[in-house]
Every structure is written in C-alpha cells, then in structure tokens.
Design a protein around this motif. Sequence first.
Motif, PDB file in Angstrom:
ATOM      1  N   ASP A 199       0.778  -1.312   0.090  1.00  0.00           N
ATOM      2  CA  ASP A 199      -0.043  -0.142  -0.120  1.00  0.00           C
ATOM      3  C   ASP A 199       0.933   1.130  -0.092  1.00  0.00           C
ATOM      4  N   LYS A 200       2.075   1.379   0.877  1.00  0.00           N
ATOM      5  CA  LYS A 200       2.849   2.285   0.851  1.00  0.00           C
ATOM      6  C   LYS A 200       3.555   2.467  -0.529  1.00  0.00           C
ATOM      7  N   LEU A 202       1.974   1.742  -3.401  1.00  0.00           N
ATOM      8  CA  LEU A 202       0.909   2.352  -4.319  1.00  0.00           C
ATOM      9  C   LEU A 202       0.792   3.838  -3.880  1.00  0.00           C
ATOM     10  N   GLN A 203       0.897   4.104  -2.736  1.00  0.00           N
ATOM     11  CA  GLN A 203       0.275   5.600  -2.250  1.00  0.00           C
ATOM     12  C   GLN A 203       1.555   6.575  -2.669  1.00  0.00           C
ATOM     13  N   GLY A 204       2.704   6.036  -2.442  1.00  0.00           N
ATOM     14  CA  GLY A 204       3.855   6.883  -2.747  1.00  0.00           C
ATOM     15  C   GLY A 204       3.816   7.274  -4.107  1.00  0.00           C
ATOM     16  N   ASP A 206       1.427   8.497  -5.906  1.00  0.00           N
ATOM     17  CA  ASP A 206       0.878   9.940  -5.978  1.00  0.00           C
ATOM     18  C   ASP A 206       1.838  11.181  -5.544  1.00  0.00           C
ATOM     19  N   THR A 207       3.009  10.938  -5.089  1.00  0.00           N
ATOM     20  CA  THR A 207       3.668  11.977  -4.676  1.00  0.00           C
ATOM     21  C   THR A 207       5.184  12.209  -5.447  1.00  0.00           C
ATOM     22  N   LYS A 224      -3.061  -4.531  -6.591  1.00  0.00           N
ATOM     23  CA  LYS A 224      -3.963  -4.698  -5.609  1.00  0.00           C
ATOM     24  C   LYS A 224      -5.363  -4.997  -6.013  1.00  0.00           C
ATOM     25  N   LYS A 549      11.780   3.175   1.689  1.00  0.00           N
ATOM     26  CA  LYS A 549      10.564   3.464   2.566  1.00  0.00           C
ATOM     27  C   LYS A 549      10.737   2.786   3.886  1.00  0.00           C
ATOM     28  N   GLU A 561      10.293   8.841  -0.228  1.00  0.00           N
ATOM     29  CA  GLU A 561      10.406   8.383  -1.572  1.00  0.00           C
ATOM     30  C   GLU A 561      11.841   8.806  -1.921  1.00  0.00           C
TER      31      GLU A 561
END
Length: 800
Positions: A199-200, A202-204, A206-207, A224, A549, A561
């Motif tokens: 999840d981290k 994937l979320q990363g 976006d940044t 996922k 991470k 990141e």
Amino acid sequence: MKYDFKAIEEKWQKIWDEKQAFVASEDYSKPKFYGLVEFPYPSGAGMHVGHIKAYSGLEVISRKRRMQGYNVLFPMGFDAYGLPTENSAIKFNTHPRILTDRNIEKFTSQLKRVGFSFDWTKVIDTTEEEYYKWTQWIFLKLFEHGLVFRDQALVNYCPHCKVVLSNEDSQGGKCDICHSDIVQKSKDVWYLRITEYADKLLQGLDTVEYPENIKMQQVNWIGKSTGAFVNFSIKEVEESLRVYTTRCDTLFGVTFMVIAPEHPIIEKYRDKISNIADLDAYKDECAKKTEFERTQLVKDKTGVKIEGLTAINPVNGKEIPVYISDYVMMGYGTGAIMAVPAHDQRDYDFAKKFGIDIIEVIKGGDVAVEAYTGDGEMVNSDFLNGIEKKADAIEKMLGFLGERGIGEKGVQYKMKDWAFNRQRYWGEPIPIVHCKKCGMVPVPYDELPLKLPTVENFEPGEGGESPLAKIESFVNCKCPKCGGDARRETDTMPQWAGSSWYFLRYIDPKNDKVFADKEKLNYWLPVDWYNGGMEHVTRHLIYSRFWHKFLYDIGEVPTAEPYAKRSAQGLILGEDGEKMSKSKGNVVDPNDVVDSVGVDVLRVYILFMGDYGMAAPWSDSSVKGCKRFLDRVADLPSMVKGEGATPELESLFHKTLKKVTLDIEDMKFNTAIAAMMTLLNSVCDHGSLTVDELKMFVKMLSPFAPHISEEIWEQLGETELCSLSVWPEYDEAKTVDSTVEIVVQINGKVKSRLNVAADISAADAVSLAKADEKIAAEIAGKTVIKEIYVPKKLVNIVAK
C-alpha cells in the motif's frame, strides 16, 4: 574547417580531471541537483551505444544545472555482483574478482573518453567490502523488524545456472540470465516481506513525478485487488478451505472447487482420500512444469477429483466436488479457488471437460455455449435476485458473509514476497547463523562485513547448493548468542540487493561509521531526477523504493520516496530498424564512432537521432550530418565581428536560447539541437556574428558538445571553464518578433504579402493592404463589401 577532435578531447578531459570540475561541493548553502543514472553491470564487452544514450540525457541536464549555479551530484558506480559475472568467470576460468576489476577498469576508461561529467570521486562498486557491509547492515535491520523470513516453497529453479530465481527473474518461464526453461523445485527460501509495503508503494506514486506508463506498470505489478475471503467447510472432516474472490456476488454459481496439487490439506487427510495415488502422480507431473506453463490460460485443462473430500457451498449448503489442477498455485492467494463455470471461461472449460454443473447467476449470455463474463441482473441467487449493479450485489453478499461468520472483506496483491537468495558464490553473504539451540541468529553489527571468502572453485554445486557450503572454515562457526557450535548461512543475496540502495551510498561513499552522514542525506535527498531503462521500472524501481521506505520508517533517511522524478530513454536500434545484436551483425561500437568522428559528434548525434524516450534506428548518414554541423561551429571564431548584438540576428539568438533552455528540461534534445543548427545557418548566411553572440552560442552547445565548446571558449580569451560558466538568460521581449509577414487576400485568394508591425491595428493593416500596388489594382472599380483582419496572419478584402 576540420578541427583536431582527438587533441581537443584529450586536452579538455585532462583539464576537467585536474581541476576536479565536476566534483560535488561541500557547500550546502547552494541549491542542489542530484541527477542519477542506472549504474551499469560492467560486462567484458564494455560500453555500447545504449549506455551512452542512457547517460546522455541527464548528462546534458546536469551540465546545464551547474551553469545555472546548482551544486550538482552526478555520480557513477558499478553493479558488479550477480550471475552474469559469475557465469563469465566460469566460462573464462577466471576468478570473478579479477574479472570484475578488469571490466570496471575498461568501463571507466570508456566512460571518461565520452567526456561524461560524472563525479569520479564518488565511485562505488557493490562487490567491495566497504560497500556490501552496509547492504548486509540493511538486511539485518529488515530481519530485526520482522521483514525477513525463511520458508520452504516451490521455487523457480534454473538447472543451467543452478540457482533459484524470483518470479520477476523468470518471467515467461525463462531464466532472465541464460534464457533456459526453469523448473519448479521445493527449497528453503529467504524472503523479504515486500507485500507489507504494497500500500505504501502504491500511495507513494501519487507524490512523485513519474511518466504515467511507469506508474501504471508499478500499479499492475503490485496488483492490488479488493474482494472477500470465504470459508468453504469440508463435509468429511472438521476443516475448511479458504478462498479469495473479487466476485463474491457469484457464490450461488459455485459448483466445484480447485486446490493446488501441493495443498497441505491433501497430506493432512491422505488416509481419507481413496485415490491418493492418482493425486500423488498428478502432483509429480506438475513438479516438472514451470509456473508459467501451469498458469497459461490457453492450454488443455487437466485435473483429478479428490475422492474423500467434499466441500459445502457456504451460501446454499450444497455439496460440491473438490479437484486438484496445475493452474492453481500455493504461492498465489490461498492455494484454493471457488469455480463459477457460468461466468469464467477457464472454469467453464474445466466444467465441460469433467461434466460438472454450470449454473447461471448473471443474466445476459448463453451459458449453454460459453461463459458469460459481462454484467447483468442477478438470477438463481436467492436474496441477490433482481439486483442489476455489480457493486450493490457484492456489498449485499459481503454483509451476508459477515453476519453468518463465513467470510469477510479482504485485500490481495499480485506481487509476492521477494525471494531473496541465490545458491551461488558471487554475491553478498547473508549474515545469519543457524544454531540448533537459538535458531536463526543475526551476525552482530560490529562484525560486519561478513566477508565473502576467497575460493578457487566457485562453480555451483549440484542440486542447487551454494559453493560456500563446501568451505568448512566459512560454514562452521560459533553462535553469537549462546556461543555453541553453529553453521553460517551459505546462500548469497540476489543481484538486486546492491542496487536497492546505491543512490544513498553515492552521497557519502567513504564513510565507515554509517552508510551515509545524516547531514549529507538531509541535503541531497531525494534524488531530483532518475533516468533509466523501461526494463527496470518494476523490479529494481520497486525493490529500491521498498528498501528506501523501510529506511524512512526506521528513521535512517529523511524522505519517504527516493526519487522525485523518473524518466526513461528509448532503445537505439540497428540501421535495419531491428534491435542490435551480434547475430544480426547490426551492432554499432561507440569506440569506432569516436575514433572516426570524435566524441562530440557521437554525443550530439545520439541526442539528435529522435525523441529521447522512443526507439530510433542508427543512421551513419545522420552521424555525418552532425559532423558537418560541428565542423561549421569550429569555423565560427573566424566570423566574429565586434561586440554586443547583431540587429538582424538578435531575435533569433534569444528565440533559440529560449527553445534550448526549455527543450533540455523537457528532454527534447533533438529539437534543441535542431534549433542550434538553424541558428548556425542564419549566422553563416549573414556572414558574421559578434563575440558576445558566439559566447552565448557555445554556452548553449556546451552540455551537448563540451570539448569543442571549451576550445572555442578559450580561443575567445576566457580563462575559466565554459562548463562552469553562467548559463545565459534569454530576454522574453526579444523572443517576440517586432514584425510579421501577413498575406493579403481578395475574396479569399492570396494576392500579396506584407511585412507589418506585430502589434499593428486592424485599421492600419487594412489601410496598408489597400495601399499595396497589387491590391490597389485588384480592387480598382470594385465595391469593398467587407474587410477582415486576423492578427499576425492575414487581411481579407471582400469586393465586388
């Protein structure tokens, strides 16, 4: 004029080296730019044109950043552990240490010959003890935090390389190194729990500033999915089979189950299974197949029904048969699936072959002919009947499963935990000791590095055993915890280990106390721009993001990141448009090009040949064109007259400077070079340029062709390096034309052309048009009905 490129190149490369022109500064008050290229595996073949393209993009950007006043870190190193080196060492009967050192020396000289502005004081080599000490240190930190585990599993094994491969290294059922077919083998495997960071990861995304296709490849790799875990009880025993499904709305259509031939429930209840011999035989056949072969959609459906174990559909209580089949793997999901043949083609084919019921639960197709995989109204599904929206049906079923305690909402990932060991010699030793009393014990941090012993026989053992297992002096040791007899782990880390954190070591490569000083990490991180190949955007890029991470979570690095921006270069194809290969005879040796036309021509051509991110074929004729361009550039000092600006050229100089400045940032190197070629043509047509204009020109050219730029810069009386001079700034006002050419039309047909002020009013434009001799003659004696002015483009007079 032909210039002596060989003398010029040697001269300036020596000066850059003596002046340490490209060494990153310790002055942390300056703005920083950290440009990173994927460090190479140093093969015996040396550098090819693909390497030059891979490094040239950020080479140009890094040179421009220095001229813009940035403190630039643009490092280089070597990713030298792994199977390719070891296989070459075996082939040439040369120790991999000797081979690696020889290859690195060759690679370094080739890189320097191309004039890349790398900081050569920060070179790293993943095989050096002072480097892999910290690779082992990070591994122990992962172990300490529960992200390392050992398990017996069916693994991808290459009989040729005699090594276990991760899924990532055996795609398509082929070994990534030697391309031989891989087989399945049961072995003890070290894993890193990369799934804990799914999840981290994937979320990363976006940044960070990554191209969408790279982000999408990472998203698909992680894979996922949101669904449900459902428990199917077994009629004959107090046991249940747990499945994961993204379509729990179809549970009323489940008419059979399939489990992996290796599923532990078979061994546990083998005395209750009347056809256990058939199951054993089928399992043995599966062991001969690769994972790729087992999971292919288009193949004959095979399987064996388990006589003695019957599942119960939890939503309707119906008894359903359980089969084993090769397409279900223990390493994916739960090792068991529910089958809905009416709405899944593979299940449909299986059901048809084995005579199993097919129950339609979604209206819309003809399940007598094929599976219906679309959406539609729920039927034959009790409390779901009549629901038309898939999401509503899933939500209602999830509620039912929860209320009955037979299932719950869940998440699954396609990405699996990272198989992190090799049974080979040339890799980082895994710093773990096996003690009968204490179990797996980490080597104490103060005893790192655990050194790779020097051996004469480094060929892999039969059956996938590491060569280190033969060295008793390495294997036998004392347990760090209890002091009793123990044995060292003899597997080594995979070739991806050293590259998972190398960008951190560049920041402080000589530090023997920590992997990098905190102050330096705070200044240099994140990497501002990382360029590399598309082939590494899943494995390496995901692995290194995972390690980073983790280090962020334990407070060792300041950013979540590692890379703020990522780009990728396209391939250089042979002149025939095919991928370069020795067998096709279309390989271009960059050394031959350098020998014949010089480094600057090679550098300019590689960035001029097409869109940087796209594949482009090599063209010898275009190389010659770039040579002619630089020959003409070499003549410019003889055309200098006066100072300041040439009125007829001033606007074009500022337009070109603006385009080159912006195009470099967009990696549109080919159009930047084309703009400089156009400017050169205009200068030659005019016959002269000022000394200030020539200085502006060579500064623009410097990131692309630094050697000739330095030479001209020196000829103009400058004593400092052109490479470290100040990047020129364009005047926006001078990039706008003061006059423009417009067409004049009569009734929509072009009759004349006029040069007018760019900001001319409509009334004045029309007046000038009417005053033109050709137009005046055309409208004489006619009635003007309408006058139209399109700014900077045309005047149209409608007359009858």
